[in-house]
Scaffold this active site. Structure first.
Site, PDB file in Angstrom:
ATOM      1  CG  ASP A  15      -2.033   1.001   1.147  1.00  0.00           C
ATOM      2  OD1 ASP A  15      -1.832   2.042   0.503  1.00  0.00           O
ATOM      3  OD2 ASP A  15      -3.096   0.757   1.729  1.00  0.00           O
ATOM      4  CG  ASP A 113      -3.318   3.730  -3.414  1.00  0.00           C
ATOM      5  OD1 ASP A 113      -4.133   2.911  -3.882  1.00  0.00           O
ATOM      6  OD2 ASP A 113      -3.624   4.564  -2.539  1.00  0.00           O
ATOM      7  CD  GLU A 114      -5.508  -1.826  -1.599  1.00  0.00           C
ATOM      8  OE1 GLU A 114      -5.819  -2.563  -0.639  1.00  0.00           O
ATOM      9  OE2 GLU A 114      -6.279  -0.949  -2.053  1.00  0.00           O
TER      10      GLU A 114
END
Length: 374
Positions: A15, A113-114
């Site tokens: 993350d 973002d993950e």
């Protein structure tokens, strides 16, 4: 074609920390330590626009993603407000995902973002232990930072849900004075059957990933407040309250269970971009044009190396007041020719009404995807 899902013994959840803000700080390092709020077109007075990402400094006073920009402005009128720059975040995310793929482990991307990495297919030999999987995660964090300049937090477990919750333990509020080049190695956490009950038992049910406020309230109405109390609730009672699907899921989830599969998807960048923050602000139009064309040449070198073709060009300008805007244009025909692309870059740059010096320029090329080729 999407590969079939495959179960793994270890799931690593990656993350990226304050992603959009971090990308903006890479482009404008003087924003480090300054409250930054990204959303809409960067105008905090505009109605019906929301915060997409807030820096830790802004979060400390209650600014959160999804909050109306006007509400954020009331809390932090002196923050720097920047527009959402989707292409820039696409490129930064793609760079991170390329680093993760280079680790050699199957990757499932969940957004900018993950992502999840799968380590050791369940039908293969068991090699990694808690120590070695932690070392692998720390190497991955270091690689992401070294190659992209972006920080991430990592959660490790035997399924996605528990790995996601582990990331919550890995994340820590960062001090406002953190330097851009600093690297915090203590942002990896492992959550599994050995520490699940000790860490999660007394926590509210709301802390379980995928348990929303309505579900938590419904559990509370049956005097089930904590995860330990949820574990003690018979499966039949949960099914009676929530139905077979959600009831069975809560029974599994509170015990630390979840989805251990990784589905790899083929990936190809849809665009490439380059931006540069200049040590001396650019005030002369000819100087700006020369700088933009230099970025274009560098960009085309990368695109030609990948044997890709450009169909749209965009130019981004950021002034000394952090006013940031992007203009784009579709090319007359897909091309890789500098002589075809450079005039469009120059025209786009000329379309900006600039009454103050420029501190950042960016050029983006959108690329023809294979399925779009004639």
């Amino acid at each position: 074609m999407v590969d079939a899902a495959r179960r793994h013994r270890w799931l690593i959840h990656v993350d990226l920390d304050q992603f959009q803000v971090s990308v903006e700080r890479l482009r404008s390092p003087e924003l480090v330590g300054v409250p930054v709020i990204v959303g809409g077109n960067g105008d905090p007075t505009e109605a019906r626009k929301v915060v997409t990402c807030a820096s830790y400094e802004a979060r400390a006073v209650g600014v959160r993603a999804g909050m109306p920009l006007r509400a954020a402005h009331r809390k932090m009128p002196d923050a720097v407000y920047l527009p959402l720059d989707v292409p820039a975040y696409d490129v930064a995310s793609a760079d991170v995902m390329a680093v993760l793929r280079a680790s050699g482990h199957p990757l499932e991307v969940w957004g900018w973002d993950e992502a999840y990495l799968g380590v050791e297919p369940i039908d293969g030999p068991a090699v990694a232990d808690r120590r070695s999987i932690g070392e692998l995660a720390r190497r991955i964090r270091a690689d992401v930072f070294e190659r992209t300049g972006l920080q991430c937090s990592i959660g490790i477990s035997d399924n996605k849900q528990r790995a996601k919750m582990a990331t919550g333990f890995a994340k820590k509020p960062e001090p406002a004075s953190r330097a851009l080049a600093s690297f915090d190695i203590d942002k990896v956490y492992l959550l599994d059957e050995q520490n699940w009950l000790a860490l999660m038992g007394n926590r509210p049910c709301r802390d379980l990933w995928s348990v929303g406020p309505k579900t938590a309230a419904k559990l509370g109405s049956h005097e089930v407040e904590t995860i330990e109390q949820l574990i003690a609730t018979p499966r039949e009672q949960l099914i009676e309250i929530f139905g077979p699907h959600q009831g069975n899921w809560l029974y599994v989830l509170c015990r630390g269970g979840g989805d251990a599969t990784i589905t790899e998807e083929p990936w190809l960048a849809r665009s490439h971009s380059k931006s540069r923050t200049y040590p001396t602000d650019l005030a002369d139009r000819d100087e700006m044009r020369s700088a933009a064309l230099e970025l274009t040449r560098d960009l085309l070198t990368e695109i030609l190396a990948e044997e890709r073709v450009v169909f749209r060009v965009a130019v981004t300008v950021r002034t000394t007041t952090f006013y940031t805007r992007t203009k784009s244009r579709k090319l007359a025909a897909p091309t890789t020719g500098y002589d075809d692309i450079a005039p469009v870059v120059g025209e786009l740059l000329g379309n900006f009404e600039l009454d103050r010096p420029v501190r950042l320029l960016g050029v983006r090329c959108d690329l023809v995807m294979p399925e779009e080729d004639d």
